[in-house]
Design an enzyme around this catalytic site. Structure first.
Site, PDB file in Angstrom:
ATOM      1  N   ALA A   1       1.323  -1.406  22.006  1.00 48.70           N
ATOM      2  CA  ALA A   1       2.045  -1.411  23.235  1.00 48.70           C
ATOM      3  C   ALA A   1       2.914  -0.265  23.510  1.00 48.70           C
ATOM      4  O   ALA A   1       2.777   0.446  24.571  1.00 48.70           O
ATOM      5  CB  ALA A   1       3.218  -2.873  23.261  1.00 48.70           C
ATOM      6  N   LYS A   2       3.751   0.020  22.458  1.00 48.71           N
ATOM      7  CA  LYS A   2       4.583   1.205  22.494  1.00 48.71           C
ATOM      8  C   LYS A   2       3.925   2.473  22.371  1.00 48.71           C
ATOM      9  O   LYS A   2       4.355   3.647  23.172  1.00 48.71           O
ATOM     10  CB  LYS A   2       5.526   1.145  21.401  1.00 48.71           C
ATOM     11  CG  LYS A   2       6.360   0.005  21.273  1.00 48.71           C
ATOM     12  CD  LYS A   2       7.451   0.007  20.151  1.00 48.71           C
ATOM     13  CE  LYS A   2       8.286  -1.201  20.288  1.00 48.71           C
ATOM     14  NZ  LYS A   2       9.506  -1.353  19.477  1.00 48.71           N
ATOM     15  N   GLU A   3       2.826   2.650  21.682  1.00 51.64           N
ATOM     16  CA  GLU A   3       2.080   3.883  21.703  1.00 51.64           C
ATOM     17  C   GLU A   3       1.218   4.265  23.171  1.00 51.64           C
ATOM     18  O   GLU A   3       1.427   5.131  23.664  1.00 51.64           O
ATOM     19  CB  GLU A   3       0.780   3.828  20.661  1.00 51.64           C
ATOM     20  CG  GLU A   3       1.461   3.673  19.374  1.00 51.64           C
ATOM     21  CD  GLU A   3       0.390   3.256  18.380  1.00 51.64           C
ATOM     22  OE1 GLU A   3       0.801   3.231  17.156  1.00 51.64           O
ATOM     23  OE2 GLU A   3      -0.761   3.182  18.602  1.00 51.64           O
TER      24      GLU A   3
ATOM     25  N   GLY B   1       3.181   4.212  11.616  1.00 52.36           N
ATOM     26  CA  GLY B   1       4.419   4.459  11.942  1.00 52.36           C
ATOM     27  C   GLY B   1       5.698   4.275  10.665  1.00 52.36           C
ATOM     28  O   GLY B   1       6.425   5.307  10.603  1.00 52.36           O
TER      29      GLY B   1
ATOM     30  N   ASP C   1      34.384 -32.633 -12.371  1.00 53.37           N
ATOM     31  CA  ASP C   1      33.691 -33.613 -10.966  1.00 53.37           C
ATOM     32  C   ASP C   1      32.674 -34.166 -11.650  1.00 53.37           C
ATOM     33  O   ASP C   1      31.891 -33.980 -12.464  1.00 53.37           O
ATOM     34  CB  ASP C   1      33.233 -32.137  -9.977  1.00 53.37           C
ATOM     35  CG  ASP C   1      32.681 -32.880  -8.805  1.00 53.37           C
ATOM     36  OD1 ASP C   1      33.068 -33.809  -8.070  1.00 53.37           O
ATOM     37  OD2 ASP C   1      31.454 -32.490  -8.494  1.00 53.37           O
ATOM     38  N   TYR C   2      32.171 -35.189 -10.663  1.00 49.57           N
ATOM     39  CA  TYR C   2      30.962 -36.044 -11.271  1.00 49.57           C
ATOM     40  C   TYR C   2      29.843 -35.426 -10.149  1.00 49.57           C
ATOM     41  O   TYR C   2      28.895 -34.888 -10.524  1.00 49.57           O
ATOM     42  CB  TYR C   2      31.350 -37.362 -10.924  1.00 49.57           C
ATOM     43  CG  TYR C   2      29.989 -38.094 -11.191  1.00 49.57           C
ATOM     44  CD1 TYR C   2      29.698 -38.290 -12.511  1.00 49.57           C
ATOM     45  CD2 TYR C   2      29.237 -39.094 -10.142  1.00 49.57           C
ATOM     46  CE1 TYR C   2      28.533 -38.838 -12.923  1.00 49.57           C
ATOM     47  CE2 TYR C   2      28.104 -39.736 -10.704  1.00 49.57           C
ATOM     48  CZ  TYR C   2      27.908 -39.736 -11.916  1.00 49.57           C
ATOM     49  OH  TYR C   2      26.563 -40.183 -12.192  1.00 49.57           O
TER      50      TYR C   2
ATOM     51  N   ARG D   1       0.905  -1.028   0.075  1.00 48.21           N
ATOM     52  CA  ARG D   1       0.087   0.161   0.030  1.00 48.21           C
ATOM     53  C   ARG D   1       0.915   1.270   0.042  1.00 48.21           C
ATOM     54  O   ARG D   1       2.024   1.292   0.632  1.00 48.21           O
ATOM     55  CB  ARG D   1      -0.757   0.086   1.287  1.00 48.21           C
ATOM     56  CG  ARG D   1      -2.123  -0.954   1.138  1.00 48.21           C
ATOM     57  CD  ARG D   1      -3.020  -0.325   0.333  1.00 48.21           C
ATOM     58  NE  ARG D   1      -4.193  -1.120   0.445  1.00 48.21           N
ATOM     59  CZ  ARG D   1      -5.443  -0.938   0.037  1.00 48.21           C
ATOM     60  NH1 ARG D   1      -5.673   0.153  -0.717  1.00 48.21           N
ATOM     61  NH2 ARG D   1      -6.538  -1.505   0.277  1.00 48.21           N
TER      62      ARG D   1
HETATM   63  P1  ADQ Z   1      -0.692  -4.398  12.774  1.00 44.15           P
HETATM   64  O1  ADQ Z   1      -0.913  -5.847  12.584  1.00 44.15           O
HETATM   65  O2  ADQ Z   1      -1.511  -3.495  11.752  1.00 44.15           O
HETATM   66  O3  ADQ Z   1       0.907  -4.399  11.666  1.00 44.15           O
HETATM   67  P2  ADQ Z   1       0.081  -3.087  15.225  1.00 44.15           P
HETATM   68  O4  ADQ Z   1       1.590  -2.984  15.261  1.00 44.15           O
HETATM   69  O5  ADQ Z   1      -0.648  -3.170  16.436  1.00 44.15           O
HETATM   70  O6  ADQ Z   1      -0.394  -3.999  14.206  1.00 44.15           O
HETATM   71  O7  ADQ Z   1      -0.217  -1.528  14.415  1.00 44.15           O
HETATM   72  C1  ADQ Z   1      -1.430  -1.170  14.436  1.00 44.15           C
HETATM   73  C2  ADQ Z   1      -1.515   0.220  14.098  1.00 44.15           C
HETATM   74  O8  ADQ Z   1      -3.153   0.565  13.956  1.00 44.15           O
HETATM   75  C3  ADQ Z   1      -1.185   0.978  15.490  1.00 44.15           C
HETATM   76  O9  ADQ Z   1      -0.498   2.212  15.304  1.00 44.15           O
HETATM   77  C4  ADQ Z   1      -2.645   1.420  15.969  1.00 44.15           C
HETATM   78  O10 ADQ Z   1      -2.765   2.553  16.735  1.00 44.15           O
HETATM   79  C5  ADQ Z   1      -3.535   1.359  14.897  1.00 44.15           C
HETATM   80  N1  ADQ Z   1      -4.734   1.152  15.044  1.00 44.15           N
HETATM   81  C6  ADQ Z   1      -5.510  -0.021  15.661  1.00 44.15           C
HETATM   82  N2  ADQ Z   1      -6.512   0.069  15.769  1.00 44.15           N
HETATM   83  C7  ADQ Z   1      -7.206   1.310  15.594  1.00 44.15           C
HETATM   84  C8  ADQ Z   1      -8.465   1.913  15.473  1.00 44.15           C
HETATM   85  N3  ADQ Z   1      -9.391   1.358  15.945  1.00 44.15           N
HETATM   86  N4  ADQ Z   1      -8.354   3.236  14.992  1.00 44.15           N
HETATM   87  C9  ADQ Z   1      -7.118   3.760  14.617  1.00 44.15           C
HETATM   88  N5  ADQ Z   1      -5.990   3.172  14.752  1.00 44.15           N
HETATM   89  C10 ADQ Z   1      -5.913   1.820  15.000  1.00 44.15           C
HETATM   90  C11 ADQ Z   1       1.877  -4.985  11.403  1.00 44.15           C
HETATM   91  C12 ADQ Z   1       2.497  -6.184  12.181  1.00 44.15           C
HETATM   92  C13 ADQ Z   1       2.658  -5.781  13.742  1.00 44.15           C
HETATM   93  C14 ADQ Z   1       3.903  -4.700  13.365  1.00 44.15           C
HETATM   94  C15 ADQ Z   1       3.695  -3.593  12.375  1.00 44.15           C
HETATM   95  C16 ADQ Z   1       4.632  -2.499  12.504  1.00 44.15           C
HETATM   96  O11 ADQ Z   1       1.197  -7.059  12.393  1.00 44.15           O
HETATM   97  O12 ADQ Z   1       3.130  -6.761  14.295  1.00 44.15           O
HETATM   98  O13 ADQ Z   1       4.035  -4.039  14.722  1.00 44.15           O
HETATM   99  O14 ADQ Z   1       2.954  -4.085  11.178  1.00 44.15           O
HETATM  100  O15 ADQ Z   1       5.595  -3.251  11.747  1.00 44.15           O
END
Ligand code: ADQ
Length: 743
Positions: A391-393, A41, A511-512, A21
């Site tokens: 988790a990080k957010e 991200g 070589d064989y 995408r």
């Molecule tokens: P994802 O499977 O999409 O990503 P994740 O890492 O949790 O999983 O990222 C989801 C993102 O979507 C987050 O930024 C979150 O804030 C946002 N999001 C989720 N639900 C939402 C909602 N209802 N409204 C708005 N935003 C929402 C894939 C892999 C992961 C990996 C990432 C990045 O599956 O394991 O961490 O790529 O590499």
């Protein structure tokens, strides 16, 4: 931080990002084409780099619609001008089968380790291949020398090799965002070889965790027989760098939302007021079966059943953004989750209290930041996840806060975030206990854990992550790296024939096993075909041409197979014994050997053979060999290394050498090697003679090394080599030889 890359990525090195995408999707709303921004991200991490390098981002903009081409095409033009986004169009029929089919119905469950959810439809593989080719072609169309190409994720696993085929010098990196499963699971895929070869077209391959990297290394060993090091693997003379590089978030942006955005502050207070007197649990996921949403709801139900004291005092806010709704498994999940939410609320809810607040939609970042910061506990419970950014957010929004993070041990993030409370989401009882523990944790402990987590997330943010990846790609592909591991060209069959015709004396050393014929699991199965025998006979009939097979095998096999081709020279046991072309008798390269060592060494080999079922000992006249082709690949390599160390100690100071070849450890006289054979045959040849030597493993390197530089030395298959050329398979070898026998 747009300036962060100054001096690191030279401005001549443009970045070409390719992902399924684009950061924008084209949507048709009330008769007009509009752009919809997909945040995340990745886009944020890449933005400064793209700016610095005036880069391009290639990806699929969404399906075109019949009869609406013009408006859409105009929009795409604007994208490229304004943002450097290049649309890669895929016909709707292909895109569905590629994306919903192979990518999301086959690869997604498989790579997440859910083999029973994997759907195999052979036609979708063709679409996957087709779509990958379109992405690769789009990159190649734009590609300039010096560009750095960065391909992303499981939808594009064939792209690196497809680019490499047409642009051998391209600088290609690949990052896998989702897990790489154990090799036992990966091997299920019918297309396992193509996918691994596709990835290995890259110069650098990065995974989210060391665990995923380890699984990948096991898979290339088991599926392709490629041995690797922790940080690299040699593929057809190239070095592919391997690394674990956990992705980060844009922590500054979240921090700013949480602490400087008035709207977020207002929303946060509203939420706190609304849930006054109650603890808030927050979960945010894409509605995906890997995220463990039903498991979480069942666990929450169990908790409310088991601990009545928490009823009315805790609320779970589950935000779930719908995704991939055209894939049947996702529609089922959507139903299951809605039913469970209804059940929990029906069983435990009161007019004043709703146990689960379920938002099945995308919410904007401000709302997310407000939710994260208002929540006492984040419950991140995927059954399997590459990393998990939620988790990080949450952590980024808890600076100076004292929230608690519950984190599944099956998320990549668990490797980094040791201060979180770990949960096994499959274990309802254990997880419910952990939730209670999180709710009851003392403020000091909470603050201490959160401070450590916050530092980690801030340190390894998205920009750092992208910077590390690009640095790795640059190092892997800079001039020094490239000259060291320059790929060998394929020999030009016509030029070879011309050189052959132009000389009056010719020598062919072949070589064989693995060269004239394909390797077999059992050495006795590698008998030559009638075609090959006829080809060798024709070679021996060529005027002024000496042809010899130079093999590591015992005399018995070679004599049985080739003994009656009179004009063919034979060298066996790496040259310990030689039969000259036209001669009937065998002679030894050196005589008078004491063979008493064989009994001693055989005792050691017996011991190793007994511990590795499927391995076997070969007793030759002047050598012993332990073959382990049928042993489990990883165990076999480990045992072979042990054997080499043991024997090297035992045989130190003797005339014997321990040679670790292709799935074989051999003990023989150091002087019996193919280099000596080469010297023996070449002696007496005029300097201008035509010499052709072909071989596929380490022992053939001795041969290549001893021949004059003008010789046509050809390595068959992977591995670093001193040969001047390389071909892929024994079939190529036979084709070259056939060309020499044609008129
Ligand atoms: P994802 O499977 O999409 O990503 P994740 O890492 O949790 O999983 O990222 C989801 C993102 O979507 C987050 O930024 C979150 O804030 C946002 N999001 C989720 N639900 C939402 C909602 N209802 N409204 C708005 N935003 C929402 C894939 C892999 C992961 C990996 C990432 C990045 O599956 O394991 O961490 O790529 O590499």
């Amino acid at each position: 931080m747009p300036g962060a890359y100054a001096g690191k990525v030279s401005t001549s090195q443009r970045l070409l990002v390719v992902s399924n995408r684009l950061p924008l999707t084209a949507k048709r709303v009330s008769g007009r084409w509009r752009s919809e921004r997909s945040s995340g991200g990745l886009v944020a991490a890449m933005a400064p780099l793209m700016q610095q390098t005036r880069g391009l981002w290639l990806g699929w903009p969404g399906d075109a619609m019949p009869g609406e081409r013009e408006g859409r095409a105009r929009l795409m033009e604007t994208w490229e001008e304004k943002h450097g986004y290049v649309a890669v169009d895929i016909p709707p029929k292909v895109s569905r089968s590629f994306y919903e089919g192979y990518a999301n119905d086959t690869l997604w469950p498989l790579l997440h380790g859910f083999p029973t959810r994997v759907v195999f439809v052979p036609e979708t593989w063709a679409a996957y291949h087709d779509a990958n080719q379109r992405f690769a072609d789009a990159v190649l169309d734009r590609h300039r020398e010096d560009d750095l190409i960065w391909a992303h994720d499981y939808q594009l696993m064939l792209v690196p090799q497809m680019i490499r085929e047409r642009a051998p010098e391209a600088r290609i990196g690949f990052f896998l965002h989702i897990p790489f499963p154990s090799s036992e699971v990966f091997r299920i895929l019918p297309e396992r070889e193509e996918l691994l070869r596709g990835l290995l077209g890259a110069d650098t391959l990065a995974f989210q965790t060391h665990g995923h990297l380890h699984n990948f290394r096991r898979s290339i060993l088991q599926v392709l027989g490629l041995e690797s090091r922790m940080d690299s693997v040699q593929v057809e003379g190239r070095t592919v760098r391997l690394s674990a590089l956990p992705i980060g978030i844009q922590s500054d942006e979240w921090h700013q939302l949480r602490f400087e955005d008035d709207k977020v502050a207002r929303r946060r207070s509203q939420l706190r007021d609304r849930h006054h007197g109650r603890r808030l649990l927050i979960s945010v996921d894409r509605l995906d079966y890997t995220k463990g949403i039903p498991e979480r709801l069942r666990t929450f139900r169990r908790l409310l059943r088991a601990v009545p004291a928490w009823r009315g005092k805790v609320t779970l806010v589950q935000v779930a953004v719908p995704s991939r709704e055209r894939v049947p498994a996702y529609a089922d999940l959507r139903r299951e989750v809605s039913e469970l939410v209804g059940e929990v609320n029906g069983d435990f809810g009161t007019p004043e209290w709703q146990p689960v607040v379920y938002l099945r939609r995308s919410v904007n970042k401000q709302e997310l930041a407000a939710l994260y910061s208002a929540a006492d506990v984040a419950w991140v419970g995927p059954l399997r996840d590459g990393m998990n950014l939620v988790a990080k957010e949450y952590i980024a929004c808890q600076h100076e806060g004292d929230g608690v993070l519950l984190l599944s041990e099956f998320a990549g993030a668990a490797q980094e975030l040791g201060e979180a409370l770990r949960i096994n989401p499959y274990d309802e009882v254990g997880t419910a206990e952990a939730v209670v523990r999180a709710l009851e944790m003392e403020p000091d402990e909470r603050a201490e854990r959160m401070a450590a987590l916050h530092e980690r997330v801030h340190e390894n943010d998205a920009v750092r992550w992208a910077e590390r990846f690009i640095d790795g790609l640059r190092t892997a592909t800079d001039a020094a790296g490239r000259t060291l591991h320059r790929e060998r060209p394929t020999p030009d069959a016509e030029a070879l024939r011309e050189a052959f015709d132009a000389t009056e004396r010719r020598l062919l050393l072949l070589d064989y096993d693995g060269t004239l014929t394909e390797l077999q699991a059992r050495p006795q199965d590698a008998a030559p075909s009638a075609h090959l025998l006829a080809l060798l006979r024709r070679l021996t009939e060529l005027p002024n041409t000496k042809t010899a097979i130079v093999s590591g095998r015992a005399r018995s096999d070679i004599e049985r197979w080739f003994g009656d081709i009179d004009g063919l020279g034979l060298a066996v046991e790496h040259g310990a014994l030689i039969r000259e072309p036209g001669a009937a008798a065998w002679s030894m390269l050196r005589g008078g050997m004491d063979l008493s060592w064989k009994d001693r060494v055989r005792t050691v080999l017996d011991h190793f053979a007994a511990s590795a079922p499927g391995s076997l000992i070969e007793d030759k006249e002047y050598a012993l060999a332990w073959h382990y082709r049928l042993v489990d690949a990883e165990f076999g390599e480990w045992l072979a290394n042990e054997l080499v160390t043991t024997l090297e100690n035992q045989l130190a100071g003797t005339e014997l050498a321990v040679i670790h070849g292709n799935k074989v450890v051999e003990i023989r006289y150091a002087w019996a090697n193919k280099g000596e054979v080469a010297a023996h045959f070449v002696a007496g040849f005029r300097r201008k003679a035509f010499v052709l030597a072909m071989g596929d493993d380490r022992t053939d390197e001795d041969l290549f090394a001893r021949l004059p530089r003008s010789a046509w030395t050809i390595r068959v298959g992977d591995g670093s080599t001193a040969a001047r050329f390389r071909v892929a398979t024994p079939r190529d070898v036979r084709r070259i030889l056939r060309r020499l026998t044609e008129d």
